[in-house]
Design a protein around this motif. Structure first.
Motif, PDB file in Angstrom:
ATOM      1  N   LEU A  55       0.858  -1.182   0.000  1.00  0.00           N
ATOM      2  CA  LEU A  55       0.000   0.000   0.000  1.00  0.00           C
ATOM      3  C   LEU A  55       0.898   1.238   0.000  1.00  0.00           C
ATOM      4  CD1 LEU A  55      -2.718  -1.029   2.631  1.00  0.00           C
ATOM      5  CD2 LEU A  55      -2.903  -1.080   0.137  1.00  0.00           C
ATOM      6  N   TYR A  56       0.320   2.362  -0.385  1.00  0.00           N
ATOM      7  CA  TYR A  56       1.089   3.598  -0.468  1.00  0.00           C
ATOM      8  C   TYR A  56       0.470   4.664   0.429  1.00  0.00           C
ATOM      9  CZ  TYR A  56       3.431   1.405  -4.386  1.00  0.00           C
ATOM     10  OH  TYR A  56       4.151   0.546  -5.157  1.00  0.00           O
ATOM     11  N   VAL A  57       1.363   5.440   1.065  1.00  0.00           N
ATOM     12  CA  VAL A  57       0.918   6.488   1.974  1.00  0.00           C
ATOM     13  C   VAL A  57       1.490   7.814   1.519  1.00  0.00           C
ATOM     14  CG1 VAL A  57       0.891   7.287   4.360  1.00  0.00           C
ATOM     15  CG2 VAL A  57       0.904   4.841   3.872  1.00  0.00           C
ATOM     16  N   ARG A  58       0.617   8.809   1.350  1.00  0.00           N
ATOM     17  CA  ARG A  58       1.076  10.156   1.028  1.00  0.00           C
ATOM     18  C   ARG A  58       1.263  10.904   2.342  1.00  0.00           C
ATOM     19  NH1 ARG A  58       1.729  11.328  -3.901  1.00  0.00           N
ATOM     20  NH2 ARG A  58       0.701  10.167  -5.580  1.00  0.00           N
ATOM     21  N   CYS A  59       2.530  11.315   2.565  1.00  0.00           N
ATOM     22  CA  CYS A  59       2.886  11.880   3.867  1.00  0.00           C
ATOM     23  C   CYS A  59       2.888  13.397   3.884  1.00  0.00           C
ATOM     24  CB  CYS A  59       4.261  11.361   4.289  1.00  0.00           C
ATOM     25  SG  CYS A  59       4.346   9.572   4.425  1.00  0.00           S
ATOM     26  N   GLY A  60       2.530  14.041   2.758  1.00  0.00           N
ATOM     27  CA  GLY A  60       2.536  15.498   2.727  1.00  0.00           C
ATOM     28  C   GLY A  60       3.917  16.081   2.556  1.00  0.00           C
ATOM     29  N   ASP A  61       4.900  15.242   2.274  1.00  0.00           N
ATOM     30  CA  ASP A  61       6.271  15.695   2.062  1.00  0.00           C
ATOM     31  C   ASP A  61       6.643  15.388   0.617  1.00  0.00           C
ATOM     32  OD1 ASP A  61       9.047  16.078   1.928  1.00  0.00           O
ATOM     33  OD2 ASP A  61       9.328  15.489   4.023  1.00  0.00           O
TER      34      ASP A  61
ATOM     35  N   GLY B  70       2.012  11.034   9.330  1.00  0.00           N
ATOM     36  CA  GLY B  70       2.992  11.945   9.926  1.00  0.00           C
ATOM     37  C   GLY B  70       4.132  11.191  10.591  1.00  0.00           C
ATOM     38  N   TRP B  71       3.774  10.140  11.317  1.00  0.00           N
ATOM     39  CA  TRP B  71       4.784   9.323  11.991  1.00  0.00           C
ATOM     40  C   TRP B  71       5.713   8.665  10.975  1.00  0.00           C
ATOM     41  CZ3 TRP B  71       6.279   4.229  11.961  1.00  0.00           C
ATOM     42  CH2 TRP B  71       7.038   3.780  13.045  1.00  0.00           C
ATOM     43  N   ILE B  72       5.122   8.150   9.881  1.00  0.00           N
ATOM     44  CA  ILE B  72       5.915   7.514   8.831  1.00  0.00           C
ATOM     45  C   ILE B  72       6.882   8.523   8.205  1.00  0.00           C
ATOM     46  CG2 ILE B  72       5.812   6.456   6.538  1.00  0.00           C
ATOM     47  CD1 ILE B  72       3.147   5.172   7.406  1.00  0.00           C
ATOM     48  N   ALA B  73       6.379   9.718   7.876  1.00  0.00           N
ATOM     49  CA  ALA B  73       7.210  10.745   7.255  1.00  0.00           C
ATOM     50  C   ALA B  73       8.385  11.112   8.145  1.00  0.00           C
ATOM     51  CB  ALA B  73       6.377  11.984   6.946  1.00  0.00           C
ATOM     52  N   GLU B  74       8.135  11.272   9.425  1.00  0.00           N
ATOM     53  CA  GLU B  74       9.198  11.646  10.363  1.00  0.00           C
ATOM     54  C   GLU B  74      10.269  10.564  10.435  1.00  0.00           C
ATOM     55  OE1 GLU B  74       9.841  12.435  15.158  1.00  0.00           O
ATOM     56  OE2 GLU B  74       7.819  12.144  14.336  1.00  0.00           O
TER      57      GLU B  74
END
Length: 217
Positions: free
Chosen positions: A8-14, A64-68
């Protein structure tokens, strides 16, 4: 990837990260779990009956946690690469490092060492021939794996290992004197060592040095 796993894919806003892939694996667990590996990849484990929609919802909630965590891993990898010393190689008994971080291939090192020995050899020959009392009719440079040098007394020809350029300069002096001495005395008897000793006073120490790694930092 087997049927128990999917991505699956997550868009992290980054924008730098884009859509982060997550390897989701169905397991015999009670809760949905999320982890970022040392290489920065993201994995999740979910109970067997968890739908893809539920798994996606879980991942999106932790975007957010993933992006960080992914960004932090990437920064550490960059810092680690920057802190790591550039590849080293031996030249005349000293350790050198490439300016661009390029790891020299075996062929590149042999070519470098060949040029160095080619440059140094005429001066060594000019010094050693009078001391040994012998003159070679021809000299050849070779990359040899089991010998530092060899000679054919009947022809007066001598071959020198280009890899001597990895060792201190006195090692090249010794090998040149050693092979010149063989033009006078083919065997390694007392006479032979006496001939070498005329040119090389610390013959035993240099032989020991040639059994050690070539460079010191």
């Amino acid at each position: 990837m087997d049927s128990t796993s999917y991505t699956l894919y997550v868009r992290c806003g980054d924008e730098r990260l884009g859509a982060v892939p997550v390897c989701v694996t169905r397991k015999l667990v009670r809760n949905l779990n999320l982890r970022v590996r040392g290489d920065g990849s993201v994995v999740a484990s979910v109970p067997w009956r968890t739908s893809r929609a539920r798994a996606q919802e879980f991942l999106d909630a932790h975007a957010g946690w993933i992006a960080e965590r992914v960004s932090r891993k990437a920064e550490r990898q960059v810092e680690s690469r920057e802190a790591a010393p550039s590849p080293a190689y031996a030249l005349w008994g000293c350790e050198h490092r490439t300016a661009d971080g390029h790891t020299p291939t075996a062929a590149e090192l042999d070519e470098l060492w060949r040029r160095e020995v080619e440059r140094a050899l005429p001066g060594v020959i000019a010094r050693m021939e009078p001391l040994v009392g012998a003159h070679a009719s021809s000299w050849q440079l070779r990359a040899m794996s089991s010998r530092w040098g060899s000679c054919t007394p009947a022809r007066g020809s001598i071959r020198i290992n280009v890899r001597l350029a990895a060792y201190p300069p006195e090692c090249l002096d010794y090998v040149v004197a050693h092979e010149l001495a063989h033009l006078i005395e083919p065997s390694h008897n007392a006479r032979f060592h006496a001939i070498v000793a005329r040119a090389i006073g610390n013959e035993r120490a240099i032989r020991a040095r040639l059994r050690q790694p070539p460079a010191t930092a």
